[in-house]
Design an enzyme around this catalytic site. Structure first.
Site, PDB file in Angstrom:
ATOM      1  N   TYR A 149     -11.700  29.127 -99.307  1.00 37.86           N
ATOM      2  CA  TYR A 149     -12.190  30.190 -99.560  1.00 37.86           C
ATOM      3  C   TYR A 149     -12.726  30.448-101.102  1.00 37.86           C
ATOM      4  CZ  TYR A 149     -10.950  31.728 -94.861  1.00 37.86           C
ATOM      5  OH  TYR A 149     -10.822  31.671 -93.736  1.00 37.86           O
ATOM      6  N   ARG A 206     -20.433  39.525 -88.758  1.00 29.25           N
ATOM      7  CA  ARG A 206     -20.475  39.615 -90.202  1.00 29.25           C
ATOM      8  C   ARG A 206     -21.756  40.268 -90.217  1.00 29.25           C
ATOM      9  NH1 ARG A 206     -19.924  34.464 -88.151  1.00 29.25           N
ATOM     10  NH2 ARG A 206     -18.387  33.106 -88.778  1.00 29.25           N
ATOM     11  N   SER A 213     -22.187  46.858 -87.154  1.00 27.95           N
ATOM     12  CA  SER A 213     -21.731  47.789 -88.172  1.00 27.95           C
ATOM     13  C   SER A 213     -22.524  48.483 -89.012  1.00 27.95           C
ATOM     14  CB  SER A 213     -21.448  47.626 -89.863  1.00 27.95           C
ATOM     15  OG  SER A 213     -22.064  46.857 -90.552  1.00 27.95           O
TER      16      SER A 213
END
Length: 335
Positions: free
Chosen positions: A60, A212, A216
């Site tokens: 990451y 992802r 939302s």
């Protein structure tokens, strides 16, 4: 309102962790610009709320994420944090993913660098990010088992592997959890992988619970993404696929409005109903998003509401694969 996140055991042999975990990937640019100070404050807020499980990966941000998490947890007692670390995914200087390395020698090498970047003397749960097709899973798990004997690792996890691979790995050493995508929009584990994990006493750490950001309030029709944002290359966020998926999300939003909760909270609450052996790992990058996440623990869903939620997002009406073609090919869990 929940004051402290309750804990559950991770699998039948793992540590006790908060009912919700914090995923740190988004803090290192996978979804656009980030702020290190706010990210560290979010890690602290998660730990303070009882979410001791912090998930990261050595790839990451090419090490940035581990160093960031290292800075954050340096200010807290080590025993207050359960570090889950993925390794093995290799990247080039242009950030492209160039393969997976699960060889025993590579396992030891990856771990040495992770310990240094995180500033710790052991990793709580260590897992290969993707199955290396050139290396038997038995060899990789065996190498981690040796690191457990040496005190550098506490537990072994898996990531995005098939039911068959789970069985093979568990025959070598106890596995505490399988980290895999699971949400209202990604329910592929229900047919075979989840039942096998439950048979073997292996927990699930579910990522992508909010798909992802799709589940939302952050994605709308016509939303565009920066070139360095994962979603700019994800089939589910492209053109008509995005429009179709947002229609499903709007149906979910109607239920959320009726309960006076956010779509994200409803999506998290749904996953929480699937069993105490499933721990959602939520990729919050800001303290306000983490507060929203914790509040999902207070959302109670009746049988009728669960049926309405699942009717709002039929699995067979989701448009687009969860990864681009090249990345899908790397998923043993999809074979």
């Amino acid at each position: 309102m929940t004051s402290k996140i309750p804990t559950v055991q991770l699998g039948s042999t793992g540590p006790r962790v908060g009912r919700i975990g914090l995923g740190a990937m988004g803090m290192s640019g996978m979804y656009g610009a980030t702020d290190d100070a706010e990210s560290i404050a979010t890690v602290h807020a998660a730990i303070d709320s009882g979410a001791n499980l912090i998930d990261t990966g050595d790839f990451y941000g090419m090490g940035h994420n581990e160093m960031l998490i290292g800075r954050a947890i340096a200010e807290r007692p080590r025993e207050d944090v359960v570090l889950s670390v993925k390794f093995g995914a290799m990247r080039g200087p242009d950030t492209a993913f160039v393969g997976v390395d699960g060889r025993p020698a590579a396992v030891r090498n990856f771990l040495a660098y992770s310990l240094q970047r995180l500033g710790v003397d052991h990793i709580d749960v260590y897992r290969l990010a993707r199955l290396d097709p050139a290396v038997p899973i038995e060899d990789t798990v065996g190498a981690i088992a040796e690191l457990i004997e040496q005190g550098y690792v506490r537990h072994i996890g898996l990531s995005e592997v098939s039911a068959e691979t789970v069985r093979r790995a568990a025959a070598v050493h106890p596995i505490v959890d399988l980290q895999i995508e699971y949400s209202l929009i990604s329910r592929g584990i229900e047919a075979e992988i989840l039942p096998v994990c439950r048979e073997l006493g292996i927990g699930i750490t579910a990522y992508g619970v909010l798909s992802r950001g799709l589940l939302s309030d952050s994605v709308r029709p016509g939303t565009t993404f920066a070139p360095n944002d994962f979603r700019a290359h994800s089939p589910r966020f492209q053109g008509e696929n995005l429009n179709q998926n947002l229609k499903l999300v709007e149906a979910l939003a109607e239920i959320a409005r009726a309960k006076d909760v956010s779509v994200a909270q409803l999506a998290i609450a749904w996953v929480l109903t699937r069993g105490a052996d499933i721990v959602p790992v939520i990729g919050a990058r800001r303290r306000d998003r983490w507060a929203e996440t914790v509040a999902a623990l207070d959302v109670q869903l009746s049988a009728d509401e669960l049926a309405a939620i699942e009717a709002a997002i039929p699995a067979d009406q989701v448009a687009g694969e969860r990864y681009a073609t090249a990345q899908m090919a790397m998923l043993d869990s999809e074979r």
